[in-house]
Design an enzyme around this catalytic site. Structure first.
Site, PDB file in Angstrom:
ATOM      1  N   HIS A   1       5.801 -11.921   5.954  1.00  0.00           N
ATOM      2  CA  HIS A   1       5.636 -11.488   4.567  1.00  0.00           C
ATOM      3  C   HIS A   1       6.998 -11.217   3.955  1.00  0.00           C
ATOM      4  O   HIS A   1       7.919 -10.752   4.622  1.00  0.00           O
ATOM      5  CB  HIS A   1       4.751 -10.245   4.472  1.00  0.00           C
ATOM      6  CG  HIS A   1       5.178  -9.125   5.357  1.00  0.00           C
ATOM      7  ND1 HIS A   1       4.884  -9.096   6.703  1.00  0.00           N
ATOM      8  CD2 HIS A   1       5.887  -7.994   5.107  1.00  0.00           C
ATOM      9  CE1 HIS A   1       5.385  -7.998   7.241  1.00  0.00           C
ATOM     10  NE2 HIS A   1       6.019  -7.313   6.286  1.00  0.00           N
TER      11      HIS A   1
ATOM     12  N   ILE B   1       0.825  -1.215   0.000  1.00  0.00           N
ATOM     13  CA  ILE B   1       0.000   0.000   0.000  1.00  0.00           C
ATOM     14  C   ILE B   1       0.859   1.265   0.000  1.00  0.00           C
ATOM     15  O   ILE B   1       0.393   2.328  -0.413  1.00  0.00           O
ATOM     16  CB  ILE B   1      -0.981  -0.043   1.212  1.00  0.00           C
ATOM     17  CG1 ILE B   1      -2.211   0.813   0.960  1.00  0.00           C
ATOM     18  CG2 ILE B   1      -0.282   0.343   2.505  1.00  0.00           C
ATOM     19  CD1 ILE B   1      -3.346   0.556   1.934  1.00  0.00           C
TER      20      ILE B   1
ATOM     21  N   VAL C   1       4.101  -5.327  10.574  1.00  0.00           N
ATOM     22  CA  VAL C   1       2.940  -6.219  10.524  1.00  0.00           C
ATOM     23  C   VAL C   1       3.416  -7.616  10.898  1.00  0.00           C
ATOM     24  O   VAL C   1       4.248  -8.207  10.199  1.00  0.00           O
ATOM     25  CB  VAL C   1       2.301  -6.223   9.121  1.00  0.00           C
ATOM     26  CG1 VAL C   1       1.143  -7.213   9.071  1.00  0.00           C
ATOM     27  CG2 VAL C   1       1.821  -4.819   8.738  1.00  0.00           C
TER      28      VAL C   1
ATOM     29  N   ASN D   1      11.533  -8.340   6.890  1.00  0.00           N
ATOM     30  CA  ASN D   1      11.790  -7.651   8.151  1.00  0.00           C
ATOM     31  C   ASN D   1      11.312  -8.535   9.291  1.00  0.00           C
ATOM     32  O   ASN D   1      10.196  -9.074   9.239  1.00  0.00           O
ATOM     33  CB  ASN D   1      11.057  -6.308   8.168  1.00  0.00           C
ATOM     34  CG  ASN D   1      11.601  -5.347   7.129  1.00  0.00           C
ATOM     35  OD1 ASN D   1      12.795  -5.328   6.870  1.00  0.00           O
ATOM     36  ND2 ASN D   1      10.723  -4.563   6.521  1.00  0.00           N
TER      37      ASN D   1
HETATM   38  P1  AMP Z   1       7.082  -4.598   7.614  1.00  0.00           P
HETATM   39  O1  AMP Z   1       6.202  -5.308   8.625  1.00  0.00           O
HETATM   40  O2  AMP Z   1       7.943  -3.557   8.259  1.00  0.00           O
HETATM   41  O3  AMP Z   1       7.882  -5.539   6.777  1.00  0.00           O
HETATM   42  O4  AMP Z   1       6.163  -3.776   6.617  1.00  0.00           O
HETATM   43  C1  AMP Z   1       4.792  -4.009   6.445  1.00  0.00           C
HETATM   44  C2  AMP Z   1       4.415  -3.538   5.069  1.00  0.00           C
HETATM   45  O5  AMP Z   1       3.027  -3.780   4.890  1.00  0.00           O
HETATM   46  C3  AMP Z   1       4.621  -2.037   4.808  1.00  0.00           C
HETATM   47  O6  AMP Z   1       5.463  -1.876   3.649  1.00  0.00           O
HETATM   48  C4  AMP Z   1       3.220  -1.501   4.570  1.00  0.00           C
HETATM   49  O7  AMP Z   1       3.179  -0.486   3.591  1.00  0.00           O
HETATM   50  C5  AMP Z   1       2.475  -2.745   4.133  1.00  0.00           C
HETATM   51  N1  AMP Z   1       1.037  -2.725   4.401  1.00  0.00           N
HETATM   52  C6  AMP Z   1       0.422  -2.443   5.566  1.00  0.00           C
HETATM   53  N2  AMP Z   1      -0.909  -2.536   5.434  1.00  0.00           N
HETATM   54  C7  AMP Z   1      -1.143  -2.894   4.146  1.00  0.00           C
HETATM   55  C8  AMP Z   1      -2.331  -3.144   3.381  1.00  0.00           C
HETATM   56  N3  AMP Z   1      -3.555  -3.049   3.925  1.00  0.00           N
HETATM   57  N4  AMP Z   1      -2.197  -3.490   2.080  1.00  0.00           N
HETATM   58  C9  AMP Z   1      -0.967  -3.576   1.527  1.00  0.00           C
HETATM   59  N5  AMP Z   1       0.177  -3.361   2.194  1.00  0.00           N
HETATM   60  C10 AMP Z   1       0.100  -3.019   3.485  1.00  0.00           C
END
Ligand code: AMP
Ligand code: ZN
Length: 115
Positions: A99, A31, A95, A86
């Protein structure tokens, strides 16, 4: 996990720009993209992070990796890309549903990590 945003995306309960989905994994656009190509690949199974990964997750993580490579080929990463997972506080994970980020595009990326 009822309050996990990526579980909700996997279940179709909240919208995402999905690129690929099968029985084990989903790929969707980040996003807040940091490069022309920036998508995430997640297991449908709720695994909080790499720190919780166990031998029984080998099949689903194999799928995560092969789907990441396939989607990268299909989204303009012909000259390469970077995959990032990460993990935890040190890794600045935001999050807590495992992922893989796939980041790329036509330009060479900045240095991997700067202290
Ligand atoms: P991280 O947990 O630091 O690896 O990053 C989490 C990633 O999830 C970030 O790059 C956010 O931009 C992405 N993110 C969070 N919510 C959403 C969503 N609803 N749809 C797509 N990407 C998301
Ligand atoms: Zn989850």
């Amino acid at each position: 996990m009822s309050d996990c945003i990526f579980c909700k995306i996997a279940a179709g309960e909240i919208p995402a720009k999905k690129i690929y989905e099968d029985d084990l994994v989903v790929a969707f656009h980040d996003i807040r993209p940091v490069a022309p190509v920036h998508f995430l690949v997640i297991p449908k199974l709720h695994i909080p992070s790499m720190a919780e990964l166990q031998p029984e997750h080998a099949e689903v993580m194999g799928r995560v990796m092969t789907v990441a490579a396939q989607v990268a080929r299909e989204t303009g990463c012909a000259n390469g890309y970077r995959m990032i997972i990460n993990t935890g506080k040190v890794g600045r994970q935001e999050v807590y549903h495992l992922h893989v980020h796939v980041v790329g595009g036509p330009e060479v990326l900045p240095a991997m990590v700067k202290y």
